[in-house]
Write an enzyme that holds these catalytic residues in place. Structure first.
Site, mmCIF file in Angstrom:
data_model
loop_
_atom_site.group_PDB
_atom_site.id
_atom_site.type_symbol
_atom_site.label_atom_id
_atom_site.label_comp_id
_atom_site.label_asym_id
_atom_site.label_seq_id
_atom_site.Cartn_x
_atom_site.Cartn_y
_atom_site.Cartn_z
ATOM 1 N N PRO A 2 0.820 -1.205 0.000
ATOM 2 C CA PRO A 2 0.000 0.000 0.000
ATOM 3 C C PRO A 2 0.861 1.264 0.000
ATOM 4 C CG PRO A 2 -0.850 -1.589 1.567
ATOM 5 C CD PRO A 2 0.475 -2.121 1.103
ATOM 6 N N GLU A 3 0.616 2.106 -0.990
ATOM 7 C CA GLU A 3 1.313 3.384 -1.087
ATOM 8 C C GLU A 3 0.306 4.497 -0.835
ATOM 9 O OE1 GLU A 3 3.777 3.657 -4.600
ATOM 10 O OE2 GLU A 3 4.164 1.509 -4.596
ATOM 11 N N LYS A 59 2.317 7.200 3.781
ATOM 12 C CA LYS A 59 1.671 5.889 3.819
ATOM 13 C C LYS A 59 1.035 5.586 5.174
ATOM 14 C CE LYS A 59 5.317 4.120 0.751
ATOM 15 N NZ LYS A 59 6.375 3.087 0.590
ATOM 16 N N ARG A 252 15.859 -2.044 -5.209
ATOM 17 C CA ARG A 252 14.457 -2.337 -5.514
ATOM 18 C C ARG A 252 14.276 -2.540 -7.009
ATOM 19 N NH1 ARG A 252 10.877 -0.688 -1.609
ATOM 20 N NH2 ARG A 252 9.392 -1.913 -2.809
#
Length: 262
Positions: A2-3, A59, A252
């Site tokens: 979730p961003e 967030k 990432r």
């Protein structure tokens, strides 16, 4: 994970369901997810109070407890909220379960246990304690502030945008989308950008975040010219037709188009 757009949807969901309903009882609590508080202490703080207003920073979702302090929720990689009436239908992986006076339940669900739950006196105190940068959506609405925030940084754009100490709210997925829409290579140095390019990046960031929220983070589909539906190696870029490639930046994995992102 979730961003910012996802957490904004969670905020709106909480506003439309459990807000203003007094907590009758805390029925479940995963102590390993709590920050600087025990389950009994959290239960005492919540029981008899209602969550009266919500806010979001990056967030993190904040819900004011009665007339003092906030319940703070970070959703890790798999977290979400669920409001329901039949306790027998409690979601699997519920880590915090509140029984409300209206007969409904509110569950914080987090399969991989990577989320966090805690208390804060204020949003400002929490952001300072966690060394969080300005909220990405608010910052992108102020081009001058956005330009100032990027000045002095020379790291790769993808890593910089994902650094919560610089800007809070962008994660892996939406950083890829912002850079795709802006036509900027994920490894391009932030120090190479001119102020007009930084202003353009602010506008693009705002557009991506607001569009994701408007589309309910994919529930209403995605615009046809977005990377998200094709965010896999070998898919065709919806802009130029080149194959999407996978890239690693700051540890990432991300995706970009080598045809138009430079």
């Amino acid at each position: 994970m979730p961003e910012l757009p996802d957490v904004q949807i969670f905020k709106e969901y909480l506003d439309a369901t459990a807000l203003h309903q007094r907590v009758a009882e805390v029925l479940a609590c995963q102590g390993s997810l709590l920050e600087d508080i025990s389950c009994p202490a959290l239960a005492r703080r919540l029981t008899g109070n209602a969550l009266t207003v919500t806010a979001r920073h990056g967030k993190n979702l904040f819900a004011r407890i009665g007339d003092g302090g906030y319940l703070v929720m970070h959703f890790g990689m798999t977290g979400f909220l669920r409001y329901f009436k039949d306790r027998d239908k409690s979601p699997e992986h519920t880590r915090l379960l509140l029984r409300l006076h209206n007969g409904y339940f509110l569950a914080y669900v987090c399969q991989r246990k990577l989320g966090r739950i805690g208390l804060a006196d204020s949003l400002e105190d929490y952001a300072e304690k966690k060394q969080l940068g300005p909220d990405a959506l608010e910052l992108s609405r102020d081009p001058d502030a956005f330009v100032g925030r990027l000045q002095g940084h020379r790291g790769a754009l993808k890593g910089l945008l994902m650094n919560q100490k610089v800007i809070a709210g962008f994660g892996n997925i939406y950083t890829d989308e912002v850079l795709f829409q802006a036509g900027l290579h994920p490894k391009r140095s932030a120090g190479e950008l001119s102020d007009p390019q930084r202003r353009s990046l602010a506008a693009t960031g705002r557009h991506v975040l607001e569009t994701a929220i408007e589309h309910r983070v994919g529930e209403k589909g995605w615009p046809g010219n977005w990377l998200l539906p094709k965010r896999r190696k070998g898919q065709k870029c919806p802009r130029c037709g080149r194959a999407i490639e996978r890239i690693t930046v700051s540890g990432r994995a991300g995706y970009y188009c080598p045809g138009h992102q430079r």
